[in-house]
Enzyme design. Structure first.
Site, mmCIF file in Angstrom:
data_model
loop_
_atom_site.group_PDB
_atom_site.id
_atom_site.type_symbol
_atom_site.label_atom_id
_atom_site.label_comp_id
_atom_site.label_asym_id
_atom_site.label_seq_id
_atom_site.Cartn_x
_atom_site.Cartn_y
_atom_site.Cartn_z
ATOM 1 N N ASP A 35 -11.042 -5.051 1.663
ATOM 2 C CA ASP A 35 -9.875 -4.918 0.790
ATOM 3 C C ASP A 35 -9.907 -3.549 0.124
ATOM 4 O OD1 ASP A 35 -8.387 -7.195 1.007
ATOM 5 O OD2 ASP A 35 -9.166 -8.162 -0.790
ATOM 6 N N ASN A 40 -0.260 0.799 -6.494
ATOM 7 C CA ASN A 40 1.183 0.771 -6.252
ATOM 8 C C ASN A 40 1.972 0.884 -7.553
ATOM 9 O OD1 ASN A 40 1.578 0.717 -3.481
ATOM 10 N ND2 ASN A 40 1.416 -1.504 -3.327
ATOM 11 N N ASP A 89 1.906 3.172 0.760
ATOM 12 C CA ASP A 89 1.943 3.151 2.232
ATOM 13 C C ASP A 89 1.120 4.300 2.815
ATOM 14 O OD1 ASP A 89 3.565 0.943 2.152
ATOM 15 O OD2 ASP A 89 5.412 2.003 2.689
ATOM 16 N N GLU A 143 -3.158 -5.188 1.773
ATOM 17 C CA GLU A 143 -4.186 -4.151 1.681
ATOM 18 C C GLU A 143 -5.507 -4.599 2.307
ATOM 19 O OE1 GLU A 143 -4.475 -6.396 -2.311
ATOM 20 O OE2 GLU A 143 -3.004 -5.976 -0.749
#
Length: 307
Positions: free
Chosen positions: A170, A178, A187, A214
């Site tokens: 992860d 974000n 992204d 993720e």
């Protein structure tokens, strides 16, 4: 790389004839019995099988039935070769999952044309299948690709009693990333992590995928636990070396990942999800240890089956 064709016939003369017809364009392997055909198919994973119907002990129909019942072999096209030449036999073969029939004595131009046509169709199917198992953002495989490939590798590795290692990772505190930097930068971050991950896959059979959001996963067939842990630590360093700023992370001032590694010897009937679940458990332990680290374990096959 030339396509591989498996020729199955209990008459060596017939194998020699078909080999002479096809060897200029294809890699050829062969088997002289149904049992041997199944073994060779699992080891060589051919692109197409030319399968004799009438063989002692295990006939072509039974071989075809077992091929189509094996998740690792089900997509390999089968062309029956037979001297029977009757519609009932042909219908039975097609119902068993064969894609075509050629009758003996073989006509070389017909054999070459049918083999070429079916390999072209298989190539197109494979290309469409690849699109279906590719993550659009990162270009890595997706979750379906991982699950499909795990099924195939477990079947193959079980024949040798070899090890399989799976890594789940992860991106640490990615929601915070974000929230601060925006989804476009998010992204871009995932694409950079994916590229670093892919560069760490050093063996031909190694596979890195975006498992979801993720979360990423790696499949390392024939890899011991020590080797898998070394690969995981390499991934950790590669991603840290990207130096992607992450001011909201509690683990570091840059983007980091947490990883779980699970390794076990493959046995017949083992479930792909067992490796995923075990690696997930190790990932949670890595997060509990403060993130930006690797946690792993080697499992006995029986213990792995409990996941």
């Amino acid at each position: 790389m030339r396509p591989t064709i498996l020729i199955v016939d209990d008459e060596v003369t017939n194998i020699e004839i078909m080999n002479a017809v096809l060897e200029d364009d294809y890699e050829i392997c062969f088997a002289t019995s149904g049992e041997e055909a199944l073994e060779v198919a699992r080891m060589s994973m051919p692109d197409l099988i030319l399968l004799d119907v009438l063989m002692p002990e295990i006939d072509g129909y039974e071989v075809c039935r077992q091929l189509k019942g094996d998740p690792a072999l089900v997509d390999i096209p089968v062309i029956f070769t037979t001297a029977l030449g009757d519609q009932e036999a042909e219908a039975k073969g097609l119902q068993m999952g064969a894609i075509d029939y050629v009758t003996k004595p073989l006509v070389p131009i017909v054999v070459r044309a049918r083999v070429r046509n079916h390999l072209d169709m298989k190539r197109m199917r494979d290309e469409l299948a690849t699109l279906a198992v590719t993550d659009a953002l990162t270009g890595l495989g997706n979750r379906r690709r991982m699950e499909n490939q795990l099924t195939r590798e477990i079947a193959t590795l079980s024949l040798r009693g070899d090890a399989l290692s799976v890594i789940i990772l992860d991106v640490d505190f990615f929601k915070r990333f974000n929230d601060i930097y925006g989804h476009t930068e998010g992204d871009r971050c995932l694409s950079m992590v994916a590229a670093a991950l892919n560069r760490a896959m050093l063996r031909a059979g190694d596979l890195a995928v975006r498992y979801g959001g993720e979360e990423f996963a790696c499949m390392l067939p024939g890899t011991s636990h020590a080797e898998a842990m070394e690969t995981a630590r390499s991934i950790l360093h590669r991603i840290a070396a990207l130096g992607i700023p992450h001011s909201a992370s509690d683990a570091a001032s840059y983007v980091t990942v947490s990883m779980g590694v699970a390794t076990a010897i493959c046995t017949p009937g083992a479930r792909p999800q067992s490796w995923i679940s075990a690696a997930d458990r190790q990932l949670y332990a890595a997060k509990a240890a403060g993130r930006n680290t690797v946690n792993g374990a080697e499992y006995e096959p029986a213990a792995l089956m409990s996941f």
